[in-house]
Design a protein around this motif. Structure first.
Motif, PDB file in Angstrom:
ATOM      1  N   SER A  76       0.823  -1.210   0.000  1.00  0.00           N
ATOM      2  CA  SER A  76       0.000   0.000   0.000  1.00  0.00           C
ATOM      3  C   SER A  76       0.855   1.256   0.000  1.00  0.00           C
ATOM      4  CB  SER A  76      -0.922   0.019   1.229  1.00  0.00           C
ATOM      5  OG  SER A  76      -1.807  -1.085   1.203  1.00  0.00           O
ATOM      6  N   VAL A  77       0.502   2.186  -0.889  1.00  0.00           N
ATOM      7  CA  VAL A  77       1.082   3.536  -0.895  1.00  0.00           C
ATOM      8  C   VAL A  77      -0.092   4.488  -0.664  1.00  0.00           C
ATOM      9  CG1 VAL A  77       2.366   5.259  -2.209  1.00  0.00           C
ATOM     10  CG2 VAL A  77       2.893   2.836  -2.498  1.00  0.00           C
ATOM     11  N   ILE A  78      -0.316   4.816   0.596  1.00  0.00           N
ATOM     12  CA  ILE A  78      -1.502   5.575   0.997  1.00  0.00           C
ATOM     13  C   ILE A  78      -1.071   6.900   1.610  1.00  0.00           C
ATOM     14  CG2 ILE A  78      -3.626   5.545   2.345  1.00  0.00           C
ATOM     15  CD1 ILE A  78      -3.461   3.339   0.237  1.00  0.00           C
ATOM     16  N   GLY A  79      -1.740   7.988   1.203  1.00  0.00           N
ATOM     17  CA  GLY A  79      -1.443   9.295   1.780  1.00  0.00           C
ATOM     18  C   GLY A  79      -0.235   9.943   1.110  1.00  0.00           C
ATOM     19  N   PRO A  80       0.301  10.989   1.748  1.00  0.00           N
ATOM     20  CA  PRO A  80       1.437  11.699   1.139  1.00  0.00           C
ATOM     21  C   PRO A  80       2.650  10.786   1.018  1.00  0.00           C
ATOM     22  CG  PRO A  80       1.129  12.397   3.402  1.00  0.00           C
ATOM     23  CD  PRO A  80      -0.056  11.569   3.066  1.00  0.00           C
ATOM     24  N   MET A  81       3.308  10.825  -0.110  1.00  0.00           N
ATOM     25  CA  MET A  81       4.473   9.975  -0.348  1.00  0.00           C
ATOM     26  C   MET A  81       5.728  10.674   0.171  1.00  0.00           C
ATOM     27  SD  MET A  81       3.604   8.577  -4.197  1.00  0.00           S
ATOM     28  CE  MET A  81       5.248   7.892  -4.400  1.00  0.00           C
ATOM     29  N   LEU A  82       6.320  10.068   1.181  1.00  0.00           N
ATOM     30  CA  LEU A  82       7.573  10.565   1.739  1.00  0.00           C
ATOM     31  C   LEU A  82       8.635   9.482   1.581  1.00  0.00           C
ATOM     32  CD1 LEU A  82       6.232  12.126   5.064  1.00  0.00           C
ATOM     33  CD2 LEU A  82       6.576  13.262   2.857  1.00  0.00           C
ATOM     34  N   LYS A  83       9.871   9.895   1.492  1.00  0.00           N
ATOM     35  CA  LYS A  83      10.949   8.930   1.307  1.00  0.00           C
ATOM     36  C   LYS A  83      11.194   8.127   2.578  1.00  0.00           C
ATOM     37  CE  LYS A  83      15.723   8.606  -0.388  1.00  0.00           C
ATOM     38  NZ  LYS A  83      16.876   9.375  -0.921  1.00  0.00           N
ATOM     39  N   TYR A  84      11.104   8.780   3.725  1.00  0.00           N
ATOM     40  CA  TYR A  84      11.406   8.131   5.008  1.00  0.00           C
ATOM     41  C   TYR A  84      10.162   8.041   5.878  1.00  0.00           C
ATOM     42  CZ  TYR A  84      16.170   9.137   3.512  1.00  0.00           C
ATOM     43  OH  TYR A  84      17.342   9.211   2.787  1.00  0.00           O
ATOM     44  N   ASP A  85      10.177   7.111   6.816  1.00  0.00           N
ATOM     45  CA  ASP A  85       9.061   6.926   7.741  1.00  0.00           C
ATOM     46  C   ASP A  85       8.908   8.141   8.660  1.00  0.00           C
ATOM     47  OD1 ASP A  85       8.918   4.445   6.627  1.00  0.00           O
ATOM     48  OD2 ASP A  85       9.720   3.370   8.352  1.00  0.00           O
ATOM     49  N   THR A  86       7.685   8.364   9.117  1.00  0.00           N
ATOM     50  CA  THR A  86       7.415   9.388  10.132  1.00  0.00           C
ATOM     51  C   THR A  86       6.643   8.738  11.278  1.00  0.00           C
ATOM     52  OG1 THR A  86       5.356  10.032   9.028  1.00  0.00           O
ATOM     53  CG2 THR A  86       7.348  11.249   8.430  1.00  0.00           C
ATOM     54  N   GLY A 124      11.712  12.990  -4.109  1.00  0.00           N
ATOM     55  CA  GLY A 124      12.668  11.952  -3.737  1.00  0.00           C
ATOM     56  C   GLY A 124      12.042  10.644  -3.314  1.00  0.00           C
ATOM     57  N   SER A 125      10.714  10.616  -3.178  1.00  0.00           N
ATOM     58  CA  SER A 125      10.050   9.370  -2.746  1.00  0.00           C
ATOM     59  C   SER A 125       9.864   8.389  -3.902  1.00  0.00           C
ATOM     60  CB  SER A 125       8.687   9.691  -2.130  1.00  0.00           C
ATOM     61  OG  SER A 125       7.790  10.196  -3.122  1.00  0.00           O
ATOM     62  N   VAL A 126      10.082   8.839  -5.132  1.00  0.00           N
ATOM     63  CA  VAL A 126       9.811   8.006  -6.300  1.00  0.00           C
ATOM     64  C   VAL A 126      10.897   6.962  -6.525  1.00  0.00           C
ATOM     65  CG1 VAL A 126       9.494   8.021  -8.803  1.00  0.00           C
ATOM     66  CG2 VAL A 126       8.442   9.806  -7.397  1.00  0.00           C
ATOM     67  N   ASN A 127      12.157   7.376  -6.403  1.00  0.00           N
ATOM     68  CA  ASN A 127      13.275   6.482  -6.751  1.00  0.00           C
ATOM     69  C   ASN A 127      13.267   5.152  -5.996  1.00  0.00           C
ATOM     70  OD1 ASN A 127      14.331   8.093  -8.745  1.00  0.00           O
ATOM     71  ND2 ASN A 127      15.720   9.181  -7.381  1.00  0.00           N
ATOM     72  N   PRO A 128      12.981   5.105  -4.686  1.00  0.00           N
ATOM     73  CA  PRO A 128      12.955   3.798  -4.012  1.00  0.00           C
ATOM     74  C   PRO A 128      11.953   2.826  -4.629  1.00  0.00           C
ATOM     75  CG  PRO A 128      13.083   5.548  -2.386  1.00  0.00           C
ATOM     76  CD  PRO A 128      12.837   6.213  -3.703  1.00  0.00           C
ATOM     77  N   ALA A 151       3.606  12.173  -8.091  1.00  0.00           N
ATOM     78  CA  ALA A 151       4.640  11.200  -7.728  1.00  0.00           C
ATOM     79  C   ALA A 151       4.086   9.778  -7.683  1.00  0.00           C
ATOM     80  CB  ALA A 151       5.255  11.561  -6.381  1.00  0.00           C
ATOM     81  N   GLY A 152       2.798   9.633  -7.356  1.00  0.00           N
ATOM     82  CA  GLY A 152       2.187   8.305  -7.381  1.00  0.00           C
ATOM     83  C   GLY A 152       2.197   7.731  -8.778  1.00  0.00           C
ATOM     84  N   LEU A 153       1.775   8.536  -9.752  1.00  0.00           N
ATOM     85  CA  LEU A 153       1.782   8.092 -11.144  1.00  0.00           C
ATOM     86  C   LEU A 153       3.208   7.900 -11.644  1.00  0.00           C
ATOM     87  CD1 LEU A 153       0.273   7.517 -13.781  1.00  0.00           C
ATOM     88  CD2 LEU A 153       0.312   9.969 -14.246  1.00  0.00           C
ATOM     89  N   PHE A 154       4.098   8.815 -11.245  1.00  0.00           N
ATOM     90  CA  PHE A 154       5.505   8.733 -11.644  1.00  0.00           C
ATOM     91  C   PHE A 154       6.099   7.381 -11.246  1.00  0.00           C
ATOM     92  CE2 PHE A 154       9.769  11.294 -11.407  1.00  0.00           C
ATOM     93  CZ  PHE A 154      10.306  10.465 -12.369  1.00  0.00           C
ATOM     94  N   SER A 155       5.803   6.917 -10.045  1.00  0.00           N
ATOM     95  CA  SER A 155       6.351   5.638  -9.589  1.00  0.00           C
ATOM     96  C   SER A 155       5.630   4.458 -10.219  1.00  0.00           C
ATOM     97  CB  SER A 155       6.279   5.537  -8.059  1.00  0.00           C
ATOM     98  OG  SER A 155       4.928   5.536  -7.611  1.00  0.00           O
ATOM     99  N   ALA A 156       4.327   4.593 -10.469  1.00  0.00           N
ATOM    100  CA  ALA A 156       3.519   3.450 -10.931  1.00  0.00           C
ATOM    101  C   ALA A 156       3.727   3.120 -12.396  1.00  0.00           C
ATOM    102  CB  ALA A 156       2.038   3.723 -10.675  1.00  0.00           C
ATOM    103  N   VAL A 157       4.239   4.071 -13.199  1.00  0.00           N
ATOM    104  CA  VAL A 157       4.354   3.793 -14.636  1.00  0.00           C
ATOM    105  C   VAL A 157       5.331   2.659 -14.916  1.00  0.00           C
ATOM    106  CG1 VAL A 157       3.693   6.108 -15.366  1.00  0.00           C
ATOM    107  CG2 VAL A 157       6.110   5.604 -14.913  1.00  0.00           C
ATOM    108  N   LYS A 158       6.180   2.306 -13.966  1.00  0.00           N
ATOM    109  CA  LYS A 158       7.105   1.196 -14.182  1.00  0.00           C
ATOM    110  C   LYS A 158       6.485  -0.162 -13.849  1.00  0.00           C
ATOM    111  CE  LYS A 158      11.674   3.085 -14.385  1.00  0.00           C
ATOM    112  NZ  LYS A 158      13.089   2.739 -14.170  1.00  0.00           N
ATOM    113  N   ALA A 159       5.250  -0.156 -13.387  1.00  0.00           N
ATOM    114  CA  ALA A 159       4.560  -1.423 -13.134  1.00  0.00           C
ATOM    115  C   ALA A 159       4.206  -2.082 -14.466  1.00  0.00           C
ATOM    116  CB  ALA A 159       3.297  -1.186 -12.313  1.00  0.00           C
ATOM    117  N   LYS A 160       3.984  -3.393 -14.428  1.00  0.00           N
ATOM    118  CA  LYS A 160       3.631  -4.144 -15.640  1.00  0.00           C
ATOM    119  C   LYS A 160       2.298  -3.674 -16.191  1.00  0.00           C
ATOM    120  CE  LYS A 160       4.983  -7.714 -18.211  1.00  0.00           C
ATOM    121  NZ  LYS A 160       6.304  -7.777 -18.858  1.00  0.00           N
TER     122      LYS A 160
END
Length: 424
Positions: A76-86, A124-128, A151-160
């Motif tokens: 799950s990628v829910i809510g604001p995308m951050l690189k590190y945990d809060t 910066g949350s996209v690269n991981p 950033a959600g779409l940016f990361s998801a485009v590499k999915a199959k």
């Protein structure tokens, strides 16, 4: 105070839709003003679960799970995308990416589904997530459960594949930054002087930010925002080749209107899991066939391995390695076996199995040649026999017997001899 969350919101470039950014910014203001947020532990959903295709239910991700049909890891990628945990915010993408790769190592996991409901987040949350998608050996399907912006779409485009829940929204492709502060040299109404002084050798340090605070956006656009935005655009166009120029301009679209470009199909989470399972099984079958093909074409050195006292020999860099001791063992085994072969085969000194094989091949060819000649002679003899049958002796049927010359003198001679006793 959740320092990491406030820092991420106030001091980074963002790939996020504006309405979401403004909401998160108000959260940061509330934290800065001293408002305390309590965490409802019961409302926190796990960011990784394992779905058993056999029982159609989720199973314990930390236990042993043997399933005849396989497992699909759901992240799950829910809510604001951050690189590190809060501590009182979302799980960072580094943690989610680690969970994806850990699940990918499980042999019973055949595919992944990554559920998105996010307005985007830190650039910066996209690269991981990209790294996890690239390294995963099992297919990844992205599922839009409400919103997948920036950033959600940016990361998801590499999915199959990208599957979207009906009525969801995707888009907001683009990058921006929000900065606050006083100009480099500023005097407040109460007379307080604010200045930032740089070393003589640091004339370009923070130039983009200083210019932006003065109202000149060009430097920060050119050096920070535009390069990231180009990378964003290029990645989307490479992985979603049917995207239109209009969809790249930053708008948000209802998923039903962008099927075939920004999303592949419409369906619920069960449909997304089924798609992932189908892709996973197809890849598993292809891998098995490829492995079987490789094993069939793989050199078999089992006899040599046995002679060397090894369970097997692996080919590396086009060859195999034997220690001196192993090579001596092979030499000894070869000598013993050679003596045994010669004893049973009746080989004489100086003869070898290869010599006998060559001799057999030569005799076989000679036999083929003689057989061919014999067939030719047989055919010729049959032709000669046909020519002598009705053409020797006297032709019957007329008033006067007429002697017919034979085409075969030898046959005619023997015919005449046979007629000498019948002159009466």
């Amino acid at each position: 105070m959740n320092f990491s969350l406030v820092r991420a919101i106030l001091n980074d470039s963002w790939s996020i839709s504006l309405q979401y950014y403004l909401q998160y910014n108000r959260i940061a203001d509330a934290i800065l003003s001293g408002i305390h947020f309590e965490i409802d532990e019961n409302s926190i959903e796990p960011y990784t679960q394992l779905f058993d295709l056999q029982s159609a239910s989720y199973v314990n991700a930390g236990g042993e799970n043997k399933s005849r049909s396989g497992l699909v890891a759901v992240h799950s990628v829910i809510g604001p995308m951050l690189k590190y945990d809060t501590t009182c915010g979302p799980v960072g993408t580094k943690t989610i990416s680690k969970a994806i790769l850990n699940a990918d190592k499980k042999p019973e996991v055949i595919a992944h589904v990554v559920v998105y409901d996010t307005g985007g987040g830190q650039s910066g949350s996209v690269n991981p997530l990209h790294e996890a998608f690239d390294k995963s050996t099992k297919p990844v399907v992205a599922f839009v459960d409400g919103n997948m912006h920036s950033a959600g779409l940016f990361s998801a485009v590499k999915a199959k594949e990208i599957v979207a829940l009906p009525g969801s929204f995707v888009g907001s492709i683009g990058t921006f930054i929000s900065i606050e502060g006083l100009p480099q040299n500023h005097t407040a109404e109460d007379g307080t002087v604010y200045r930032r002084i740089y070393a003589t050798t640091s004339g370009k340090k923070n130039e983009e930010y200083e210019e932006a605070l003065k109202g000149n956006d060009k430097p920060i656009q050119k050096t920070i925002l535009d390069p990231h935005d180009k990378m964003f655009m290029d990645c989307v166009k490479t992985n979603r080749p049917n995207i239109t120029d209009e969809q790249l301009e930053g708008g948000i679209f209802q998923v039903e209107k962008v099927v075939g470009s920004l999303v592949d199909s419409i369906g619920d989470l069960d449909f997304a899991i089924a798609r992932a399972a189908k892709l996973g099984n197809a890849q598993k079958k292809a891998n098995t066939n490829s492995q079987n093909s490789q094993n069939m074409n793989k050199p078999d050195f089992s006899v040599l391995a046995t002679a060397a006292g090894l369970p097997s020999l692996e080919v590396a860099d086009g060859g195999i390695f034997l220690s001196t001791e192993q090579a001596e063992a092979v030499q000894t085994a070869y000598s013993k076996n050679l003596a045994t072969i010669q004893a049973y085969s009746g080989l004489k000194d100086g003869e070898s199995v290869e010599d006998l094989r060559n001799e057999i091949n030569t005799l076989t060819e000679s036999n083929k040649e003689l057989t061919g000649k014999n067939e030719t002679l047989t055919a010729e003899n049959e032709e000669l026999s046909k020519e002598t049958v009705d053409e020797t002796g006297t032709q019957a049927g007329g008033d006067n017997d007429k002697e017919v010359k034979s085409s075969d003198p030898e046959a005619e001679h023997f015919y005449n001899l046979s007629q000498m006793g019948n002159t009466e």
